[in-house]
Write a protein that holds these residues in place. Structure first.
Motif, PDB file in Angstrom:
ATOM      1  N   CYS A 173       0.315  -1.255  -0.061  1.00 43.52           N
ATOM      2  CA  CYS A 173       0.077   0.382  -0.189  1.00 43.52           C
ATOM      3  C   CYS A 173       0.826   0.975  -0.439  1.00 43.52           C
ATOM      4  CB  CYS A 173      -0.660  -0.045   0.861  1.00 43.52           C
ATOM      5  SG  CYS A 173      -1.609   1.698   1.315  1.00 43.52           S
ATOM      6  N   CYS A 175      -0.555   4.067   6.945  1.00 38.43           N
ATOM      7  CA  CYS A 175      -1.862   4.498   8.306  1.00 38.43           C
ATOM      8  C   CYS A 175      -0.994   4.105   9.680  1.00 38.43           C
ATOM      9  CB  CYS A 175      -3.029   3.742   8.128  1.00 38.43           C
ATOM     10  SG  CYS A 175      -3.846   4.751   6.822  1.00 38.43           S
ATOM     11  N   GLY A 225       0.197  -1.342   5.799  1.00 38.29           N
ATOM     12  CA  GLY A 225       1.094  -0.142   5.159  1.00 38.29           C
ATOM     13  C   GLY A 225       2.192  -0.410   5.238  1.00 38.29           C
ATOM     14  N   ARG A 249     -10.893   3.536  -1.376  1.00 32.95           N
ATOM     15  CA  ARG A 249     -10.334   4.442  -0.607  1.00 32.95           C
ATOM     16  C   ARG A 249     -11.328   5.695  -1.355  1.00 32.95           C
ATOM     17  NH1 ARG A 249      -6.239   7.049   2.434  1.00 32.95           N
ATOM     18  NH2 ARG A 249      -6.299   9.323   1.535  1.00 32.95           N
TER      19      ARG A 249
HETATM   20  S1  SF4 Z   1      -5.284   1.423   6.028  1.00 28.64           S
HETATM   21 FE1  SF4 Z   1      -4.090   2.749   5.238  1.00 28.64          FE
HETATM   22  S2  SF4 Z   1      -1.843   2.065   4.900  1.00 28.64           S
HETATM   23 FE2  SF4 Z   1      -3.457   0.010   5.455  1.00 28.64          FE
HETATM   24  S3  SF4 Z   1      -4.420  -0.899   3.100  1.00 28.64           S
HETATM   25 FE3  SF4 Z   1      -5.960   1.195   4.672  1.00 28.64          FE
HETATM   26  S4  SF4 Z   1      -4.725   2.825   2.936  1.00 28.64           S
HETATM   27 FE4  SF4 Z   1      -3.330   1.257   3.153  1.00 28.64          FE
END
Ligand code: SF4
Length: 508
Positions: free
Chosen positions: A228, A232, A238, A301
């Motif tokens: 990713c 986060c 991530g 997202r």
């Molecule tokens: S939570 Fe954030 S870091 Fe984890 S997969 Fe989703 S966007 Fe990527």
């Protein structure tokens, strides 16, 4: 249904006596969950593509036996190598149960001579294998498809168990606890297009809604991205699956064409984190639909959703939009590192409603570092507002914060059980009486177990082994008492938060 009656397409059965290496691929949970994961399809294909190897599958639940292979009822202990994919920390209990009932010594130090070599991979052990070292001969740290052939070559060429383990310890991306190294480098593929991909995937011949049906239904799994591009603060993927890599659009279309010729399905399930970041996603989705195939994508997202993308997804049969705001509070969301504003989320939901979506799945976390009751109320307000303005059915999955190794919040404590329960009640009370809203939640007790296994060290071995005898939360309590090891409080142990972390050697 047992494997007596289970029919599948694309299974491979070889004559065991005509190969050099017998590999048992194990998934320590349900058949449905195991068959939904891409790892099973990748390793099954890579291993069986070798003339010298036969790979057969084992599942903890729902097949004839966890210790007889689905393909030919090969006993688990007959395999030279037993490889587990550990997706969730708490499945370590099921892993131990599978070894035990298959007459494979549970503890690595008790294995000898002809005993199988037990290997474990997946993001959980890539982040922190230490709590599991008592049970595992070798861990795959990072992406296993880069090292699987070398592992099989070692199993084939080694003259003794010791020799095989010594050779495994020399491989990049492999950690053998019995032969410690000061540094273990993680394997990461840079060019996804160059990887072999499973185009003839195993599909169970079951009716829709069967408990053996994979989570996304009968579909061709298409890995679009790996890793990713965001990080986060709480998120394992991530942090341990960086950087994000993407297959080219041409390659993805080729895989869909060849994959759906070789796999009897009418739907493509796209796999990858934060897929909406991909410029070509809309092209890929709309092209797939134009091939008369259904399509589904995982959580998107909110700032990457466009009207034309959502319209194509509706044409491809997707009716649920999945978004992870994590919290209704914009300030806390910034502190999480999510980089989403309320307006992004509201706009995405409105666009989805106009495009023909009829339900919304939202993911939230409670107990985040720095969270106040006002932040939780902001999550309730967000759920209620989105339900009202969109008219869609809303399922909000509200789960406790779980500190994970190698994330930026690895040293954060998990709130006590009572606190987690109290916070969850605020959410449940806030949406009470709203018929179009459903709240789902991971039991805070399970979150406790997961947290301890995520950030614990090798001293947890005895308590894990004892808990595997009993099962359930009560089993962990009993194991704590019998071993005298504090387990359930590991994640909020004040000392842990100060000391050197057990996984430091993995990120040097
Ligand atoms: S939570 Fe954030 S870091 Fe984890 S997969 Fe989703 S966007 Fe990527």
């Amino acid at each position: 249904m047992s494997s007596n009656t289970l029919k599948e397409f694309n299974t491979i059965i070889k004559d065991s006596s005509s190969v050099d290496v017998l590999f048992g691929f194990c998934y320590p949970s349900t058949y449905r969950a195991g068959m939904t994961g891409l790892a099973l399809h990748i390793f099954y294909t890579l291993l069986n593509a070798r003339e010298d190897t036969s790979c057969e599958r084992y599942f903890r639940f729902d097949t004839l036996s966890p210790t007889l292979s689905v393909e030919s009822k090969r006993p688990l202990r007959n395999n030279h190598v037993i490889g587990f994919s550990l997706t969730y920390e708490e499945d370590i209990i099921h892993l131990i149960q599978m070894l035990d009932s298959g007459n494979v010594p549970v503890r690595a130090e008790d294995r000898s001579g002809e005993d199988s070599i037990v290997i474990v991979g997946g993001p959980v052990v890539t982040a922190n294998p230490e709590p599991f070292v008592d049970f595992v001969d070798a861990f795959v740290v990072g992406e296993g498809d880069l090292v699987i052939h070398e592992i099989v070559d070692c199993a084939k060429s080694g003259n003794s168990r010791k020799e095989v383990l010594t050779e495994l310890a020399e491989l990049r991306g492999v950690y053998v606890p019995a032969i410690p190294k000061s540094k273990v480098e993680r394997n990461i593929i840079h060019n996804l297009d160059s990887l072999d991909y499973p185009v003839a995937q195993i599909i169970p011949n079951v009716v829709e809604g069967s408990r053996l049906e994979p989570v996304f239904g009968k579909s061709f799994l298409l890995e679009v991205t790996r890793g990713c591009g965001h990080s986060c603060r709480f998120c394992l993927i991530g942090h341990v699956c960086q950087p994000r890599r993407t297959r080219s659009l041409n390659k993805l279309k080729d895989l869909v064409r060849i994959g759906t010729e070789n796999t009897p399905v009418e739907k493509v399930s796209m796999v990858g984190s934060s897929l909406g970041d991909l410029d070509a996603l809309e092209d890929l989705v709309c092209w797939t639909v134009s091939q008369n195939l259904g399509v589904s994508v995982p959580s998107l997202r909110a700032d990457s959703v466009t009207e034309s993308l959502l319209k194509c997804l509706v044409q491809g049969g997707q009716r649920t939009l999945t978004i992870a705001p994590e919290t209704g509070s914009p300030e806390l969301r910034r502190s999480v590192g999510k980089g989403l504003e309320d307006s992004d989320i509201e706009c995405a939901v409105e666009t989805a409603a106009q495009a023909g979506y009829n339900s919304l799945k939202l993911y939230f976390i409670t107990g985040l570092p720095g969270e106040t009751d006002d932040d939780i109320k902001a999550s309730v307000d967000m759920i209620v507002k989105l339900s009202k303005t969109s008219g869609m059915r809303v399922t909000a999955s509200v789960n406790p914060f779980i500190p994970k190794a190698q994330t930026r919040w690895e040293r954060e404590a998990q709130p006590p059980l009572d606190e987690l329960r109290r916070k969850l009640k605020i959410v449940e009370k806030g949406v009470k009486g709203r018929s179009k809203v459903t709240i789902e939640s991971l039991d805070p007790r399970n979150a406790r177990i997961q947290a301890a296994l995520s950030v614990g060290d090798r001293s947890l071995g005895p308590v894990i082994q004892t808990a595997a005898k009993y099962g359930g939360y009560g089993g962990w309590r009993r194991a704590e008492k019998e071993t005298g090891i504090s387990f359930l409080s590991v994640a909020n142990d004040a000392e842990r938060l100060q000391n050197e972390l057990p996984w430091e050697f993995l990120r040097k």
